[in-house]
Design a protein around this motif. Structure first.
Motif, PDB file in Angstrom:
ATOM      1  N   VAL A 187       0.834  -1.206   0.000  1.00 53.17           N
ATOM      2  CA  VAL A 187       0.000   0.000   0.000  1.00 53.17           C
ATOM      3  C   VAL A 187       0.867   1.253   0.000  1.00 53.17           C
ATOM      4  CG1 VAL A 187      -1.669   1.322   1.344  1.00 53.17           C
ATOM      5  CG2 VAL A 187      -1.951  -1.154   1.101  1.00 53.17           C
ATOM      6  N   GLU A 188       1.909   1.243   0.831  1.00 50.59           N
ATOM      7  CA  GLU A 188       2.797   2.399   0.945  1.00 50.59           C
ATOM      8  C   GLU A 188       3.529   2.660  -0.360  1.00 50.59           C
ATOM      9  OE1 GLU A 188       6.998   3.192   3.221  1.00 50.59           O
ATOM     10  OE2 GLU A 188       5.359   2.331   4.416  1.00 50.59           O
ATOM     11  N   TYR A 189       4.093   1.617  -0.954  1.00 55.31           N
ATOM     12  CA  TYR A 189       4.865   1.798  -2.185  1.00 55.31           C
ATOM     13  C   TYR A 189       3.966   2.156  -3.365  1.00 55.31           C
ATOM     14  CZ  TYR A 189       8.907  -0.287   0.206  1.00 55.31           C
ATOM     15  OH  TYR A 189       9.944  -0.541   1.073  1.00 55.31           O
ATOM     16  N   ALA A 190       2.765   1.586  -3.415  1.00 56.00           N
ATOM     17  CA  ALA A 190       1.839   1.925  -4.500  1.00 56.00           C
ATOM     18  C   ALA A 190       1.471   3.408  -4.437  1.00 56.00           C
ATOM     19  CB  ALA A 190       0.588   1.060  -4.412  1.00 56.00           C
ATOM     20  N   ALA A 191       1.275   3.918  -3.236  1.00 58.64           N
ATOM     21  CA  ALA A 191       0.959   5.342  -3.070  1.00 58.64           C
ATOM     22  C   ALA A 191       2.143   6.210  -3.499  1.00 58.64           C
ATOM     23  CB  ALA A 191       0.588   5.626  -1.621  1.00 58.64           C
ATOM     24  N   GLN A 192       3.355   5.763  -3.189  1.00 55.61           N
ATOM     25  CA  GLN A 192       4.538   6.525  -3.577  1.00 55.61           C
ATOM     26  C   GLN A 192       4.721   6.530  -5.096  1.00 55.61           C
ATOM     27  OE1 GLN A 192       8.023   5.308  -1.336  1.00 55.61           O
ATOM     28  NE2 GLN A 192       6.898   5.341   0.597  1.00 55.61           N
ATOM     29  N   ILE A 193       4.444   5.407  -5.728  1.00 59.39           N
ATOM     30  CA  ILE A 193       4.521   5.353  -7.192  1.00 59.39           C
ATOM     31  C   ILE A 193       3.486   6.278  -7.817  1.00 59.39           C
ATOM     32  CG2 ILE A 193       4.244   3.871  -9.220  1.00 59.39           C
ATOM     33  CD1 ILE A 193       5.285   1.547  -7.491  1.00 59.39           C
ATOM     34  N   THR A 194       2.271   6.256  -7.282  1.00 57.57           N
ATOM     35  CA  THR A 194       1.215   7.168  -7.758  1.00 57.57           C
ATOM     36  C   THR A 194       1.670   8.613  -7.661  1.00 57.57           C
ATOM     37  OG1 THR A 194      -0.575   5.637  -7.157  1.00 57.57           O
ATOM     38  CG2 THR A 194      -1.136   7.969  -7.352  1.00 57.57           C
TER      39      THR A 194
END
Length: 256
Positions: A241-248
């Motif tokens: 969840v954290e990394y997906a948000a950072q990629i977004t």
């Protein structure tokens, strides 16, 4: 077919390309005829046309394989997908931190397609190679795409054309139960797979959004986790969840 007028010759050409891609080795006309059910004369005409465009290549022994032009087009597509470049270091970090295989997926029609993956762990790995296609209703990334469909009508259409199949005893087949699962995914912001596609296989997928706010890709991990309540799975969920948000956020940042 999901919509529009079907061009039969194009459809047959796509079947041949898919067979050549799945084979991984060159095929003869007779082998293509047997696997496709298309008459040999039709196959020869289609292959001759595709060969002129370098979509297929013919070996000295007469067998056929995919052509270099497809590789060039694939590279052009990859270059246009900034998300694969941005996500690559996150995939490596996610896999290293969890010991499981990290993946980046997109939806293509009624399937989830693996764009990239990373296996940094030292133990047994569950690897999904780029290009691998997985069902929507029983995988973490697939359920994520269903949950974040642009409209209820699109979701209904996908489930009608690609209904749930009983891959394992844990696959969710009841429409009401699946609808509730998809609502839960939207509420919590990630999807969990718990032995629904393969016994013992568990995974989690989190959304990567585009500038328009629509789901663009799924980032997650899959592996032989003991259970979805285990500490290592909780860690995998938090990081996905954290990394997906950072990629977004990176994809949304101004380029200069």
């Amino acid at each position: 077919m999901e919509g529009g007028k079907k061009i039969r010759s194009v459809d047959k050409a796509m079947v041949l390309l898919e067979l050549l891609g799945e084979s991984r080795t060159p095929l003869t006309l007779s082998e293509l005829e047997r696997r496709s059910g298309i008459p040999k004369s039709t196959i020869h005409g289609l292959l001759s046309t595709m060969r002129e465009h370098h979509m297929v290549s013919q070996q000295p022994d007469g067998r056929y394989c995919l052509g270099l032009r497809l590789f060039e087009l694939g590279c052009a597509l990859s270059a246009s997908w900034d998300v694969t470049t941005v996500a690559a270091p996150y995939l490596a970090r996610l896999s290293a931190a969890t010991g499981a295989t990290a993946f980046l997926s997109a939806r293509s029609g009624g399937e989830a397609v693996t764009l990239d993956q990373s296996s940094q762990g030292s133990g047994l790995q569950v690897v999904s190679e780029p290009g691998c296609r997985l069902p929507l209703c029983c995988t973490a990334q697939g359920k994520l795409f269903l949950a974040y469909c642009p409209s209820e009508a699109e979701r209904t259409r996908l489930l009608r054309v690609h209904p749930p199949m009983p891959h394992t005893p844990h696959t969710i087949l009841d429409p009401a139960a699946l609808a509730e699962e998809l609502r839960d995914i939207r509420t919590r912001g990630y999807a969990v797979e718990d032995g629904e596609y393969r016994i013992g296989l568990r995974g989690v997928a989190a959304p990567i959004f585009g500038l328009d706010g629509d789901l663009r890709c799924a980032l997650g991990v899959t592996g032989l986790f003991r259970r979805t309540t285990a500490p290592e799975f909780t860690l995998a969920t938090r990081l996905a969840v954290e990394y997906a948000a950072q990629i977004t956020a990176e994809l949304s940042a101004p380029r200069g």
